[in-house]
Write a protein that holds these residues in place. Structure first.
Motif, PDB file in Angstrom:
ATOM      1  N   CYS A 254     -13.015 -74.109  29.003  1.00 11.49           N
ATOM      2  CA  CYS A 254     -14.206 -74.413  28.205  1.00 11.49           C
ATOM      3  C   CYS A 254     -14.510 -75.910  28.202  1.00 11.49           C
ATOM      4  N   THR A 255     -15.769 -76.221  28.296  1.00 13.89           N
ATOM      5  CA  THR A 255     -16.223 -77.603  28.148  1.00 13.89           C
ATOM      6  C   THR A 255     -17.320 -77.632  27.090  1.00 13.89           C
ATOM      7  N   PRO A 256     -17.535 -78.763  26.433  1.00 14.08           N
ATOM      8  CA  PRO A 256     -18.560 -78.844  25.387  1.00 14.08           C
ATOM      9  C   PRO A 256     -19.958 -78.533  25.923  1.00 14.08           C
ATOM     10  N   LEU A 257     -20.788 -77.954  25.067  1.00 13.26           N
ATOM     11  CA  LEU A 257     -22.175 -77.693  25.427  1.00 13.26           C
ATOM     12  C   LEU A 257     -22.913 -79.007  25.674  1.00 13.26           C
ATOM     13  N   PRO A 258     -23.956 -78.978  26.492  1.00 12.79           N
ATOM     14  CA  PRO A 258     -24.747 -80.198  26.710  1.00 12.79           C
ATOM     15  C   PRO A 258     -25.230 -80.787  25.386  1.00 12.79           C
ATOM     16  N   GLY A 259     -24.979 -82.046  25.210  1.00 16.91           N
ATOM     17  CA  GLY A 259     -25.418 -82.732  23.999  1.00 16.91           C
ATOM     18  C   GLY A 259     -24.431 -82.690  22.851  1.00 16.91           C
ATOM     19  N   ALA A 260     -23.380 -81.862  22.963  1.00 17.80           N
ATOM     20  CA  ALA A 260     -22.448 -81.700  21.842  1.00 17.80           C
ATOM     21  C   ALA A 260     -21.671 -82.980  21.551  1.00 17.80           C
ATOM     22  N   GLU A 261     -21.198 -83.628  22.591  1.00 16.49           N
ATOM     23  CA  GLU A 261     -20.397 -84.838  22.385  1.00 16.49           C
ATOM     24  C   GLU A 261     -21.224 -85.938  21.721  1.00 16.49           C
ATOM     25  N   LYS A 262     -22.430 -86.139  22.213  1.00 19.51           N
ATOM     26  CA  LYS A 262     -23.296 -87.168  21.637  1.00 19.51           C
ATOM     27  C   LYS A 262     -23.678 -86.824  20.203  1.00 19.51           C
ATOM     28  N   LEU A 263     -24.002 -85.553  19.958  1.00 16.01           N
ATOM     29  CA  LEU A 263     -24.406 -85.130  18.617  1.00 16.01           C
ATOM     30  C   LEU A 263     -23.289 -85.342  17.604  1.00 16.01           C
ATOM     31  N   LEU A 264     -22.088 -84.869  17.920  1.00 13.99           N
ATOM     32  CA  LEU A 264     -20.980 -85.009  16.978  1.00 13.99           C
ATOM     33  C   LEU A 264     -20.618 -86.473  16.756  1.00 13.99           C
ATOM     34  N   SER A 265     -20.650 -87.236  17.827  1.00 14.57           N
ATOM     35  CA  SER A 265     -20.353 -88.662  17.701  1.00 14.57           C
ATOM     36  C   SER A 265     -21.377 -89.350  16.803  1.00 14.57           C
ATOM     37  N   ASN A 266     -22.647 -89.019  17.001  1.00 17.77           N
ATOM     38  CA  ASN A 266     -23.701 -89.613  16.175  1.00 17.77           C
ATOM     39  C   ASN A 266     -23.588 -89.183  14.717  1.00 17.77           C
ATOM     40  N   LEU A 267     -23.389 -87.881  14.500  1.00 19.00           N
ATOM     41  CA  LEU A 267     -23.310 -87.382  13.127  1.00 19.00           C
ATOM     42  C   LEU A 267     -22.084 -87.930  12.403  1.00 19.00           C
ATOM     43  N   ASN A 268     -21.039 -88.199  13.144  1.00 21.12           N
ATOM     44  CA  ASN A 268     -19.812 -88.704  12.532  1.00 21.12           C
ATOM     45  C   ASN A 268     -19.995 -90.090  11.926  1.00 21.12           C
ATOM     46  N   SER A 269     -20.999 -90.815  12.406  1.00 20.87           N
ATOM     47  CA  SER A 269     -21.262 -92.150  11.853  1.00 20.87           C
ATOM     48  C   SER A 269     -22.662 -92.253  11.251  1.00 20.87           C
ATOM     49  N   ALA A 270     -23.314 -91.099  11.082  1.00 21.23           N
ATOM     50  CA  ALA A 270     -24.680 -91.086  10.551  1.00 21.23           C
ATOM     51  C   ALA A 270     -24.689 -91.086   9.027  1.00 21.23           C
ATOM     52  N   ARG A 271     -25.862 -91.388   8.480  1.00 23.71           N
ATOM     53  CA  ARG A 271     -26.029 -91.394   7.024  1.00 23.71           C
ATOM     54  C   ARG A 271     -27.340 -90.724   6.635  1.00 23.71           C
ATOM     55  N   SER A 272     -27.394 -90.307   5.387  1.00 22.31           N
ATOM     56  CA  SER A 272     -28.606 -89.683   4.858  1.00 22.31           C
ATOM     57  C   SER A 272     -29.676 -90.742   4.628  1.00 22.31           C
ATOM     58  N   THR A 273     -30.897 -90.433   5.030  1.00 23.22           N
ATOM     59  CA  THR A 273     -32.006 -91.358   4.818  1.00 23.22           C
ATOM     60  C   THR A 273     -32.245 -91.588   3.330  1.00 23.22           C
ATOM     61  N   CYS A 274     -32.118 -90.532   2.544  1.00 19.70           N
ATOM     62  CA  CYS A 274     -32.427 -90.620   1.107  1.00 19.70           C
ATOM     63  C   CYS A 274     -31.337 -91.327   0.307  1.00 19.70           C
ATOM     64  N   SER A 275     -30.098 -90.888   0.479  1.00 18.24           N
ATOM     65  CA  SER A 275     -29.016 -91.393  -0.369  1.00 18.24           C
ATOM     66  C   SER A 275     -28.203 -92.511   0.264  1.00 18.24           C
ATOM     67  N   GLY A 276     -28.252 -92.603   1.584  1.00 10.97           N
ATOM     68  CA  GLY A 276     -27.434 -93.587   2.272  1.00 10.97           C
ATOM     69  C   GLY A 276     -25.995 -93.151   2.450  1.00 10.97           C
ATOM     70  N   GLU A 277     -25.661 -91.969   1.937  1.00  9.46           N
ATOM     71  CA  GLU A 277     -24.291 -91.475   2.057  1.00  9.46           C
ATOM     72  C   GLU A 277     -24.053 -90.924   3.462  1.00  9.46           C
ATOM     73  N   ARG A 278     -22.784 -90.944   3.879  1.00  6.25           N
ATOM     74  CA  ARG A 278     -22.445 -90.470   5.214  1.00  6.25           C
ATOM     75  C   ARG A 278     -22.613 -88.961   5.312  1.00  6.25           C
ATOM     76  N   ILE A 279     -22.862 -88.497   6.518  1.00  6.22           N
ATOM     77  CA  ILE A 279     -23.002 -87.069   6.777  1.00  6.22           C
ATOM     78  C   ILE A 279     -21.614 -86.443   6.875  1.00  6.22           C
ATOM     79  N   GLU A 280     -21.398 -85.369   6.131  1.00  2.61           N
ATOM     80  CA  GLU A 280     -20.106 -84.684   6.132  1.00  2.61           C
ATOM     81  C   GLU A 280     -20.127 -83.573   7.189  1.00  2.61           C
ATOM     82  N   LEU A 281     -19.083 -83.506   8.004  1.00  2.00           N
ATOM     83  CA  LEU A 281     -19.011 -82.527   9.087  1.00  2.00           C
ATOM     84  C   LEU A 281     -17.965 -81.459   8.792  1.00  2.00           C
TER      85      LEU A 281
END
Length: 224
Positions: A40-67
């Motif tokens: 198995c290999t990650p789906l297209p875009g999965a690595e970038k998405l998870l990496s981005n979400l892991n350091s992303a924040r909410s526009t409204c609250s500024g809090e980090r996104i929980e995965l």
């Protein structure tokens, strides 16, 4: 298909009208899964998405996104999927206490997808480990799903859903996409229809690949 193993096998066996017994099909399926999942290999875009979400924040609250991760896959099969270094590195972004798999005892027997239980168990686990002191509501959760049953499970849990189907599955359900997104395909009758979404209610969408995820649409600020 995103449903428990035995149910999955029965559904496919009945649909395909296979000239072999259910037992033989189940045995051969297990053997094939064992072979294929090790590659198995990650789906297209999965690595970038998870990496981005892991350091992303909410526009409204500024809090980090929980995965978190909810999968119908049982532990042994999940470990096979994790056997490749790139897959293991990717999924290790999500800590073990925020993973709920198909054989988790907290998910009742026979209550796998499309029932909402696996997502509700994960939601509770997420709240118990989240950095924010404010409880996360189901309506604040965004589910990424590739299966029809998984979309229904997410909708039944009161969460927003993004469906990223395999191209062949997308073709199969092309004329029923609106029903899929509402969780109303009736793949497996489990009752509690009050949990289902409504057609075109805006709580789910389909994208062809994770590369097409729109962060801004969901109030997420991701690294540029």
């Amino acid at each position: 298909m995103g449903v428990p193993d035995s149910t999955n096998s029965d559904l496919f066996h009945n649909w395909a009208k296979l000239p072999i017994s259910r037992e033989q099909f189940a045995r051969e399926l297990r053997e094939e899964v064992h072979r294929q999942f090790q590659t198995c290999t990650p789906l297209p875009g999965a690595e970038k998405l998870l990496s981005n979400l892991n350091s992303a924040r909410s526009t409204c609250s500024g809090e980090r996104i929980e995965l978190a991760l909810a999968s119908s896959t049982k532990t042994h099969t999940f470990d096979l999927k994790m056997s490749r270094p790139e897959t293991k590195k990717l999924l290790n972004i999500i800590p073990s206490e925020r993973r709920v798999l198909g054989d988790d005892p907290r998910v009742g027997q026979g209550r796998g997808k499309p029932a909402p239980d696996i997502y509700l168990v994960l939601w509770q686990a997420l709240n118990s480990t989240a950095d924010s002191g404010k409880p996360i509501l189901p309506s604040e959760c965004l589910v990424f799903e590739d299966s029809v049953a998984g979309v229904e499970a997410g909708r039944r849990a009161g969460m927003r859903v993004i469906w990223v189907p395999h191209p062949d599955l997308a073709v199969e359900y092309e004329k029923r996409q609106r029903e899929v997104l509402a969780g109303r395909t009736g793949m497996i009758e489990i009752g509690d229809e009050w949990q289902l979404g409504e057609i075109d209610d805006g709580w789910a969408e389909s994208i062809p690949s994770l590369d097409f995820f729109d962060y801004e649409k969901y109030g997420i600020v991701a690294p540029s």
